[in-house]
Write a protein that holds these residues in place. Sequence first.
Motif, PDB file in Angstrom:
ATOM      1  N   ILE A 145      -2.545  33.377 -15.348  1.00 44.93           N
ATOM      2  CA  ILE A 145      -3.894  33.124 -15.841  1.00 44.93           C
ATOM      3  C   ILE A 145      -3.889  32.107 -16.978  1.00 44.93           C
ATOM      4  CG2 ILE A 145      -5.813  34.197 -17.115  1.00 44.93           C
ATOM      5  CD1 ILE A 145      -5.408  36.702 -15.403  1.00 44.93           C
ATOM      6  N   GLY A 146      -2.864  32.146 -17.814  1.00 42.14           N
ATOM      7  CA  GLY A 146      -2.820  31.259 -18.968  1.00 42.14           C
ATOM      8  C   GLY A 146      -2.249  29.882 -18.716  1.00 42.14           C
ATOM      9  N   ALA A 147      -1.845  29.589 -17.477  1.00 48.10           N
ATOM     10  CA  ALA A 147      -1.142  28.332 -17.204  1.00 48.10           C
ATOM     11  C   ALA A 147      -1.952  27.098 -17.587  1.00 48.10           C
ATOM     12  CB  ALA A 147      -0.751  28.268 -15.723  1.00 48.10           C
ATOM     13  N   ARG A 148      -3.262  27.119 -17.303  1.00 52.11           N
ATOM     14  CA  ARG A 148      -4.111  25.944 -17.577  1.00 52.11           C
ATOM     15  C   ARG A 148      -5.346  26.308 -18.395  1.00 52.11           C
ATOM     16  NH1 ARG A 148      -2.750  25.582 -11.934  1.00 52.11           N
ATOM     17  NH2 ARG A 148      -4.738  26.606 -11.476  1.00 52.11           N
ATOM     18  N   ILE A 149      -5.295  27.452 -19.063  1.00 54.15           N
ATOM     19  CA  ILE A 149      -6.518  27.985 -19.672  1.00 54.15           C
ATOM     20  C   ILE A 149      -7.074  27.090 -20.769  1.00 54.15           C
ATOM     21  CG2 ILE A 149      -5.434  29.411 -21.490  1.00 54.15           C
ATOM     22  CD1 ILE A 149      -7.469  31.642 -20.542  1.00 54.15           C
ATOM     23  N   ARG A 150      -6.228  26.308 -21.428  1.00 50.31           N
ATOM     24  CA  ARG A 150      -6.717  25.469 -22.522  1.00 50.31           C
ATOM     25  C   ARG A 150      -7.275  24.129 -22.026  1.00 50.31           C
ATOM     26  NH1 ARG A 150      -5.799  28.266 -26.850  1.00 50.31           N
ATOM     27  NH2 ARG A 150      -4.057  29.732 -26.916  1.00 50.31           N
ATOM     28  N   GLN A 151      -7.242  23.906 -20.718  1.00 45.44           N
ATOM     29  CA  GLN A 151      -7.787  22.667 -20.171  1.00 45.44           C
ATOM     30  C   GLN A 151      -9.063  22.886 -19.371  1.00 45.44           C
ATOM     31  OE1 GLN A 151      -4.137  23.220 -19.670  1.00 45.44           O
ATOM     32  NE2 GLN A 151      -4.128  22.264 -21.693  1.00 45.44           N
ATOM     33  N   VAL A 152      -9.522  24.135 -19.267  1.00 43.34           N
ATOM     34  CA  VAL A 152     -10.658  24.409 -18.387  1.00 43.34           C
ATOM     35  C   VAL A 152     -11.987  24.225 -19.102  1.00 43.34           C
ATOM     36  CG1 VAL A 152      -9.319  26.015 -16.996  1.00 43.34           C
ATOM     37  CG2 VAL A 152     -10.689  26.890 -18.893  1.00 43.34           C
ATOM     38  N   MET A 153     -13.035  24.219 -18.318  1.00 42.91           N
ATOM     39  CA  MET A 153     -14.422  24.145 -18.797  1.00 42.91           C
ATOM     40  C   MET A 153     -14.722  22.865 -19.564  1.00 42.91           C
ATOM     41  SD  MET A 153     -15.499  26.918 -17.430  1.00 42.91           S
ATOM     42  CE  MET A 153     -17.143  27.181 -18.079  1.00 42.91           C
ATOM     43  N   GLY A 154     -13.956  21.818 -19.308  1.00 46.43           N
ATOM     44  CA  GLY A 154     -14.237  20.526 -19.912  1.00 46.43           C
ATOM     45  C   GLY A 154     -14.185  20.516 -21.420  1.00 46.43           C
ATOM     46  N   GLY A 155     -13.404  21.446 -21.986  1.00 46.90           N
ATOM     47  CA  GLY A 155     -13.269  21.501 -23.429  1.00 46.90           C
ATOM     48  C   GLY A 155     -14.439  22.166 -24.125  1.00 46.90           C
ATOM     49  N   GLN A 156     -15.435  22.660 -23.353  1.00 45.57           N
ATOM     50  CA  GLN A 156     -16.601  23.299 -23.965  1.00 45.57           C
ATOM     51  C   GLN A 156     -16.239  24.652 -24.573  1.00 45.57           C
ATOM     52  OE1 GLN A 156     -19.602  23.464 -20.908  1.00 45.57           O
ATOM     53  NE2 GLN A 156     -19.238  21.346 -20.324  1.00 45.57           N
ATOM     54  N   MET A 157     -15.304  25.349 -23.958  1.00 43.11           N
ATOM     55  CA  MET A 157     -14.823  26.615 -24.488  1.00 43.11           C
ATOM     56  C   MET A 157     -13.404  26.808 -23.979  1.00 43.11           C
ATOM     57  SD  MET A 157     -16.474  29.639 -22.170  1.00 43.11           S
ATOM     58  CE  MET A 157     -18.160  29.209 -22.583  1.00 43.11           C
ATOM     59  N   VAL A 158     -12.714  27.704 -24.605  1.00 39.51           N
ATOM     60  CA  VAL A 158     -11.339  27.955 -24.202  1.00 39.51           C
ATOM     61  C   VAL A 158     -11.316  29.195 -23.320  1.00 39.51           C
ATOM     62  CG1 VAL A 158      -9.006  28.437 -24.995  1.00 39.51           C
ATOM     63  CG2 VAL A 158     -10.470  26.911 -26.322  1.00 39.51           C
ATOM     64  N   GLY A 159     -11.205  28.982 -22.023  1.00 40.21           N
ATOM     65  CA  GLY A 159     -11.125  30.116 -21.116  1.00 40.21           C
ATOM     66  C   GLY A 159     -11.944  29.914 -19.861  1.00 40.21           C
ATOM     67  N   TYR A 160     -11.758  30.816 -18.900  1.00 41.64           N
ATOM     68  CA  TYR A 160     -12.478  30.760 -17.630  1.00 41.64           C
ATOM     69  C   TYR A 160     -13.750  31.605 -17.705  1.00 41.64           C
ATOM     70  CZ  TYR A 160      -8.215  28.810 -15.599  1.00 41.64           C
ATOM     71  OH  TYR A 160      -7.133  28.006 -15.321  1.00 41.64           O
ATOM     72  N   ASP A 161     -14.834  31.061 -17.211  1.00 47.95           N
ATOM     73  CA  ASP A 161     -16.080  31.781 -16.973  1.00 47.95           C
ATOM     74  C   ASP A 161     -16.775  31.019 -15.867  1.00 47.95           C
ATOM     75  OD1 ASP A 161     -18.184  33.478 -17.045  1.00 47.95           O
ATOM     76  OD2 ASP A 161     -18.716  33.150 -19.142  1.00 47.95           O
ATOM     77  N   LEU A 162     -16.302  31.223 -14.642  1.00 48.67           N
ATOM     78  CA  LEU A 162     -16.596  30.318 -13.537  1.00 48.67           C
ATOM     79  C   LEU A 162     -16.872  31.096 -12.262  1.00 48.67           C
ATOM     80  CD1 LEU A 162     -16.499  27.188 -12.909  1.00 48.67           C
ATOM     81  CD2 LEU A 162     -14.231  27.628 -11.971  1.00 48.67           C
ATOM     82  N   ASN A 163     -17.819  30.589 -11.476  1.00 50.22           N
ATOM     83  CA  ASN A 163     -18.138  31.194 -10.188  1.00 50.22           C
ATOM     84  C   ASN A 163     -17.364  30.520  -9.056  1.00 50.22           C
ATOM     85  OD1 ASN A 163     -19.848  32.822  -8.290  1.00 50.22           O
ATOM     86  ND2 ASN A 163     -20.439  30.781  -7.636  1.00 50.22           N
ATOM     87  N   TYR A 164     -16.595  31.326  -8.336  1.00 51.31           N
ATOM     88  CA  TYR A 164     -15.846  30.859  -7.169  1.00 51.31           C
ATOM     89  C   TYR A 164     -16.581  31.257  -5.890  1.00 51.31           C
ATOM     90  CZ  TYR A 164     -11.720  29.813 -10.009  1.00 51.31           C
ATOM     91  OH  TYR A 164     -10.847  29.288 -10.939  1.00 51.31           O
ATOM     92  N   VAL A 165     -16.506  30.394  -4.881  1.00 50.88           N
ATOM     93  CA  VAL A 165     -17.025  30.705  -3.557  1.00 50.88           C
ATOM     94  C   VAL A 165     -15.871  31.296  -2.755  1.00 50.88           C
ATOM     95  CG1 VAL A 165     -18.053  29.785  -1.454  1.00 50.88           C
ATOM     96  CG2 VAL A 165     -18.715  28.855  -3.691  1.00 50.88           C
ATOM     97  N   VAL A 166     -16.026  32.541  -2.315  1.00 51.55           N
ATOM     98  CA  VAL A 166     -14.942  33.248  -1.626  1.00 51.55           C
ATOM     99  C   VAL A 166     -14.855  32.769  -0.181  1.00 51.55           C
ATOM    100  CG1 VAL A 166     -14.030  35.498  -0.974  1.00 51.55           C
ATOM    101  CG2 VAL A 166     -15.301  35.242  -3.126  1.00 51.55           C
ATOM    102  N   ASP A 167     -13.648  32.444   0.253  1.00 50.73           N
ATOM    103  CA  ASP A 167     -13.439  31.998   1.627  1.00 50.73           C
ATOM    104  C   ASP A 167     -13.734  33.135   2.604  1.00 50.73           C
ATOM    105  OD1 ASP A 167     -12.564  29.579   0.580  1.00 50.73           O
ATOM    106  OD2 ASP A 167     -10.432  30.109   0.706  1.00 50.73           O
ATOM    107  N   GLY A 168     -14.280  32.762   3.764  1.00 49.63           N
ATOM    108  CA  GLY A 168     -14.535  33.744   4.808  1.00 49.63           C
ATOM    109  C   GLY A 168     -15.849  34.475   4.621  1.00 49.63           C
TER     110      GLY A 168
END
Length: 359
Positions: free
Chosen positions: A247-270
Amino acid sequence: MARAPVFVALLCLAAIALASGADARKMVGVYVLKKGDFSVKITNWGATIMSIVVPDSKGNLADVVLGMDTLAEVVNDTSYFGPLTGRVAQRIARGRFVLDGKVYHTYLNDGKNAIHGGHRGFSKVIWTVKEYVAGGDSPYITLYYRSFDGEQGFPGDLDVYATYQLSSPYVLSVRTNATALNKATPVNFLQHVYWNLGGHGSGDVLGHTLQLSASRYTPLDKELLPSSGRVEPVAGTNYDFRTPTPIGARIRQVMGGQMVGYDLNYVVDGEGMRKVATVRDGKSGRGLELSANQPAMQFYTGNWLNNTKGKDGKVYNQYGGFCLETQAYPDAVNHPEFPSIIVRPGQVYKHDMVYKFSY
């Protein structure tokens, strides 16, 4: 000493029931489902999961969800530790939508927007206990709530049921359904559990390995709304968890620098009931596999936890837990390009989740 907060909580809950016109005889309690060394604690305040205890690879038991000790603390919780949220979970832009030519305004409780059904959504009401079997081969509890026409601004009466059930080996199923009685209405539930497979309060979850069955996501704006209405591939982005990744592998690069961390909606396959996510904690050996029948899932990494008091004297800080919130697309009621969340009179909304634990 521990009885006083619970007593105060019950007084508060009785007052809330009277003020809302609810049946004052409804009792708020804590209910335990137990199967061997696997146990789940639930309260009918907000249909909230308060604890889930499972063994690790050495047989040591731990509670793997963040939460509160007492009913008083659950009532006053603002972090959404474990409740079922609705009538419409996630955000509605400006708390406004148009349905069959009529404009509806819902309660704003997230700045200029509505979130998780408003300030008194399903996570802040008393549910009726319809059935409760504490032990045996398949212990379960079924909760019921009648959401009234105009509640938090939503149209129509809605009959809602939620059943929590244990089965072997170490499986918790959550089955929810809602029937629109007299008006068309948007419906979207999610279970807002914060997970830490090392045990709640054991530190951050950045080392947990996550795999998602999601090759697309909905880009969000600064207000965490899918304002563009676009759906884009995760390939080549920091949001790609199609293969097992810490989970922490890319956490400091997400959300375009607006915040540190994931808060994102994924579309589930199938489609239909299928695997959504697999998580494993290498230290404890515990694993979690989530299956569900919804089109999307919000992945959240506890970005706003900050010295938050939790159970057993533990303190939760940033990344102390993560959420896997299966759901409809956020703000779908304002995006005709997204799958519809409108339920018409006589129709039934169904949202099923299965959590399978391993070690």
